[in-house]
Design a protein around this motif. Structure first.
Motif, short mmCIF file in Angstrom:
data_model
loop_
_atom_site.label_atom_id
_atom_site.label_comp_id
_atom_site.label_asym_id
_atom_site.label_seq_id
_atom_site.Cartn_x
_atom_site.Cartn_y
_atom_site.Cartn_z
N LYS A 129 25.15 30.80 0.79
CA LYS A 129 24.27 29.76 1.35
C LYS A 129 24.01 30.14 2.79
O LYS A 129 24.95 30.42 3.54
CB LYS A 129 24.94 28.40 1.28
N GLY A 187 19.64 28.07 11.35
CA GLY A 187 20.94 27.79 11.95
C GLY A 187 21.25 28.70 13.12
O GLY A 187 20.46 29.56 13.51
N CYS A 235 14.74 22.07 -0.74
CA CYS A 235 16.05 22.75 -0.64
C CYS A 235 17.15 21.85 -1.18
O CYS A 235 18.04 22.30 -1.91
CB CYS A 235 16.36 23.11 0.82
N LYS A 236 17.07 20.57 -0.84
CA LYS A 236 18.06 19.61 -1.31
C LYS A 236 17.95 19.40 -2.82
O LYS A 236 18.96 19.28 -3.52
CB LYS A 236 17.92 18.29 -0.56
N ASN A 294 21.72 28.96 6.25
CA ASN A 294 20.79 28.08 6.95
C ASN A 294 19.80 28.95 7.74
O ASN A 294 20.16 29.59 8.72
CB ASN A 294 21.54 27.14 7.89
N THR A 329 17.01 25.10 4.79
CA THR A 329 17.07 24.44 6.09
C THR A 329 17.60 23.02 5.85
O THR A 329 17.51 22.49 4.74
CB THR A 329 15.70 24.35 6.79
N SER A 330 18.11 22.42 6.91
CA SER A 330 18.70 21.08 6.79
C SER A 330 17.65 20.00 6.56
O SER A 330 17.96 18.96 6.00
CB SER A 330 19.52 20.76 8.04
N TRP A 331 16.40 20.24 6.94
CA TRP A 331 15.37 19.23 6.84
C TRP A 331 14.50 19.35 5.57
O TRP A 331 13.64 18.53 5.30
CB TRP A 331 14.45 19.28 8.06
N CYS A 332 14.74 20.38 4.78
CA CYS A 332 13.86 20.72 3.65
C CYS A 332 14.20 19.94 2.39
O CYS A 332 15.27 20.12 1.81
CB CYS A 332 13.99 22.23 3.42
N ASN A 382 18.78 19.11 13.17
CA ASN A 382 18.43 18.51 11.88
C ASN A 382 16.93 18.38 11.68
O ASN A 382 16.46 17.62 10.83
CB ASN A 382 19.11 17.15 11.73
N ASP A 442 19.52 22.41 -4.56
CA ASP A 442 20.97 22.30 -4.55
C ASP A 442 21.44 21.28 -5.60
O ASP A 442 22.33 21.57 -6.41
CB ASP A 442 21.46 21.90 -3.16
#
Length: 182
Positions: free
Chosen positions: A79, A84, A54-55, A81, A48-51, A106, A58
């Motif tokens: 990948k 998403g 997750c970042k 989302n 997810t973009s907020w996790c 986000n 990556d």
């Protein structure tokens, strides 16, 4: 003149080095299509973009040279989302996120139908599929390069098919020797 050549050479080497550490990401539909000509398993990063983890996955794991090289050779990497708004066609069914809220793009949003289909209950989750697109396992949580290496090699070599109990997995885990550099 020498300075220009030197700068150009450094730029080229830096670009080549950076490219060598990148995973070749494709969509799930592309991966399934690629499987038709060259069967490989699929490794899907469900994020997810907020996790935060997750970042980290990556940055620390998927950009690791050993991980990227192994994944590119043995898997189709996807990948996805998990919250998403993409529509995905998979196994003759269309998956979407009917409760998606663009205002929450986000932040936490509703879970995509495909996330539920693959039994994703936490982020990040790495979903492994076999050469026919059948679920092998969802592996949840952040994985370091060495932790992910175990699963990458176990699933690639089909060793998971020989493991039927937690005790057998524990024995496999203890015997596994990581070769990836962190």
């Amino acid at each position: 003149m020498k300075k220009t050549i030197y700068i150009t050479l450094i730029t080229i080497l830096t670009t080549v080095y950076a490219k060598a550490q990148e995973i070749n990401w494709v969509t799930l539909e592309q991966a399934v299509e690629l499987q038709k000509n060259e069967p490989k398993k699929i490794m899907m990063d469900v994020f997810t973009s907020w996790c935060g983890p997750c970042k980290m996955l990556d940055k620390n794991t998927f950009h690791n040279k050993d991980v990227a090289t192994y994944v590119n050779k043995h898997y189709y990497a996807v990948k996805f989302n998990a919250e998403g708004n993409d529509e995905v066609n998979f196994k003759g069914k269309k998956f979407s996120n009917p409760n998606y809220n663009p205002a929450l793009a986000n932040r936490r949003n509703s879970a995509h139908e495909l996330s539920r289909y693959f039994q994703v209950q936490a982020y990040p989750t790495i979903v492994f599929l076999d050469e026919k697109g059948e679920l092998i396992a969802p592996i949840k949580g952040y994985q370091s390069p060495a932790q992910l290496e175990l699963y990458l090699k176990m699933f690639n070599k089909d060793d998971h098919k020989k493991i039927t109990t937690q005790e057998e997995f524990s024995t496999y885990y203890k015997a596994f020797k990581s070769e990836f550099k962190s």
